[in-house]
Design an enzyme around this catalytic site. Structure first.
Site, mmCIF file in Angstrom:
data_model
loop_
_atom_site.group_PDB
_atom_site.id
_atom_site.type_symbol
_atom_site.label_atom_id
_atom_site.label_comp_id
_atom_site.label_asym_id
_atom_site.label_seq_id
_atom_site.Cartn_x
_atom_site.Cartn_y
_atom_site.Cartn_z
ATOM 1 N N LYS A 296 59.747 103.845 23.394
ATOM 2 C CA LYS A 296 60.396 104.198 22.073
ATOM 3 C C LYS A 296 58.894 104.433 21.665
ATOM 4 C CE LYS A 296 63.587 103.028 18.086
ATOM 5 N NZ LYS A 296 65.158 102.069 18.393
ATOM 6 N N ARG A 297 58.287 103.068 21.421
ATOM 7 C CA ARG A 297 57.187 103.948 20.331
ATOM 8 C C ARG A 297 56.353 104.579 21.123
ATOM 9 N NH1 ARG A 297 53.016 100.200 20.686
ATOM 10 N NH2 ARG A 297 53.190 99.360 21.665
#
Ligand code: GLU
Length: 549
Positions: A296-297
């Site tokens: 996600k990051r």
């Protein structure tokens, strides 16, 4: 211990229904034999990702190819993570990809007989079943504080033991009646834990529909089933909901595999038959030569919103996902090039057992091919949808002139030539690709490979002879004339035979013209571009470019 009294003290509500009532309220579904009931059960955190779409597509295909039901349940037990508008965003994102639910949260459907579909609204059902477990001595209150749990964790780490609340660490498991009531009288907060009857020494084989036979270790953890606010944990809600919503097949991420033993025990103590499970593998990418999970990051492409914002063609994303979901999809597609993906016989057994590689380049390739099959009018509609939602006000102005944009698209797509061009990969890039056709968006950075005097000579000579009425051949012949007069070879063969006699060849001369008109060294047919721009604007561009050399 008087368990009935304990259950009544811990869960005192008088409006919980007798358990058999829930069976009557949510009877087994009347569906054809073999029909599968699947669900997507996201938490409303506002982040809907490719993994969700990947599972949802499998759920949807399996439900709809077996005559079953695909529904949406919102797992909102974690109030802290809830984001306003997240449910609408899930539905909108999936709808963009043509993945639609038959029933569930925010879906208006006559089939909505198994709701409510928000877990927070189902608190009474969970509490009724938790109360029953307490009465049967299969669940108990735990008063351990964060500090006490921390101390247990430390001890387990020091002794290199499995972490968790089990065996001798499960302190509240053996509290006396007196201790329990004293704690309650002192107003200590409590959770309800399962009193596990399992033994971690026992291992058995479990058949996962995706992973195949896997070895499962029996659960011995006294997991929390109701949190201190009375709301269930995922584990408990999963068992209760998937039973009463009559799910037949649970497709979920492989991160849940480790809690499968807990779920198996919960289904058993609750007396519910188990659904089948398929645990999907994680989506991976190759990053710097190393295969790793999409994060996600680090990876914006994990978010589904990314695809909408970038204007990916939904069908291309779905087709691409189908290729990684079912190993035989690509072959089927080759054999059935004009068939819709919904005609493909999707099978859960053909899903990958481990790490599915997500390759954005391959998606882009599929996207280009799919988009090249559209007619210019269809392409206009596709781009226009993106422009309306994500484009700038200038883009929206440009797209008001449908006829003009369609003419550009005919050229860019090669609609009138034998072979279609595949220049448009997604809406955002496609719209930007057309910018040079609009004076307010045309921001050229001229960069030539020839002396300013040569560039000027080519531009001004061509401006003098340019006539928009010329057909392609005449246009080209004129350019040849201009090129020759400026010292370029009119024929490539001449240039090849004697390169030192010329400053360049015909292609070099036409590049000068192209840069002036489009701002780029490469473009579709320049004569047509100038025709679309019209005489006045074409000449204005030649003059502006000549001035800036
Ligand atoms: N709420 C869980 C999640 O978002 C659902 C897992 C499941 O499908 O059971 O991961």
């Amino acid at each position: 211990m008087d368990l009935k009294k304990l259950a009544q003290t811990l869960i005192p509500e008088s409006d919980l229904l007798p358990l058999e009532k829930y069976e009557e309220m949510y009877p087994p579904r009347k569906l054809p034999k073999g029909a599968q009931v699947t669900r997507l059960a996201p938490s409303p955190t506002g982040f809907i990702h490719l993994g969700n779409l990947y599972s949802a597509l499998a759920d949807e295909r399996i439900a709809h190819t077996t005559g079953g039901i695909f529904y949406l349940r919102i797992e909102d037990t974690d109030e802290k993570r809830r984001v306003e508008g997240a449910v609408e965003s899930v539905i909108r994102s999936l709808k963009y990809f043509n993945v639609v639910f038959d029933e569930g949260a925010e879906i208006s459907s006559p089939l909505n007989n198994y709701g409510p579909y928000y877990q927070r609204q189902r608190a009474k059902i969970y509490r009724a079943f938790a109360k029953d477990l307490i009465e049967r001595g299969l669940a108990y209150p735990c008063f351990c504080t964060e500090e006490e749990l921390g101390a247990i964790r430390e001890e387990q780490t020091a002794e290199k033991l499995t972490p968790g609340y089990y065996g001798r660490f499960a302190k509240c498991r053996n509290l006396s009646e007196r201790q329990i009531y004293d704690n309650l009288a002192a107003g200590k907060p409590f959770v309800i834990r399962l009193k596990s009857m399992g033994d971690s020494a026992v291992k058995y084989t479990f058949r996962d529909r995706i992973k195949g036979d896997i070895t499962v270790t029996e659960n011995d953890q006294d997991v929390v089933i109701l949190k201190s606010d009375g709301i269930p944990t995922y584990h408990f809600a999963h068992a209760v909901d998937d039973h009463f919503m009559r799910t037949t097949l649970v497709i979920r991420g492989e991160e849940w595999l480790s809690s499968l033993p807990v779920h198996i025990e919960l289904f058993k103590v609750l007396g519910f038959p188990m659904p089948a499970y398929g645990h999907t593998c994680s989506l991976m990418k190759v990053d710097g030569g190393v295969k790793r999970k999409l994060s996600k990051r680090k990876d914006p492409e994990l978010s589904l919103d990314y695809y909408r914002r970038a204007g990916y063609y939904p069908k291309a994303v779905i087709k691409y996902l189908m290729t990684i979901l079912n190993s035989n999809f690509e072959e089927w597609e080759r054999k059935n090039p004009s068939a819709d993906y919904t005609q493909f016989k999707f099978t859960i057994e053909k899903m990958g057992k481990s790490g599915a590689l997500f390759d954005l380049d391959k998606l882009n390739d599929i996207s280009k091919t799919e988009l090249s099959l559209l007619s210019p009018d269809e392409m206009f509609d596709f781009l226009n949808d993106w422009v309306c939602e994500f484009g700038s006000s200038a883009d929206r102005e440009h797209f008001k002139n449908r006829e003009y944009v369609v003419r550009i698209l005919e050229l860019i797509m090669g609609a009138n030539s034998k072979k279609r061009r595949k220049d448009i990969e997604r809406a955002e890039q496609g719209v930007r690709l057309m910018d040079y056709f609009f004076d307010d968006a045309f921001a050229p950075e001229y960069s030539y490979r020839f002396a300013p005097s040569t560039v000027k000579a080519v531009l001004s000579s061509f401006a003098q002879v340019y006539d928009p009425a010329d057909d392609n051949q005449t246009w080209f012949a004129k350019l040849k004339g201009v090129a020759a007069a400026c010292g370029f070879a009119a024929e490539t063969s001449d240039y090849k035979a004697n390169p030192s006699a010329y400053i360049g060849n015909m292609a070099d001369a036409s590049e000068i013209l192209r840069i002036a008109v489009t701002g780029m060294p490469n473009s579709p047919d320049l004569c047509t571009i100038m025709g679309i721009l019209g005489k006045q604007r074409s000449l204005a561009r030649l003059a502006a470019a000549a001035e800036k050399v």
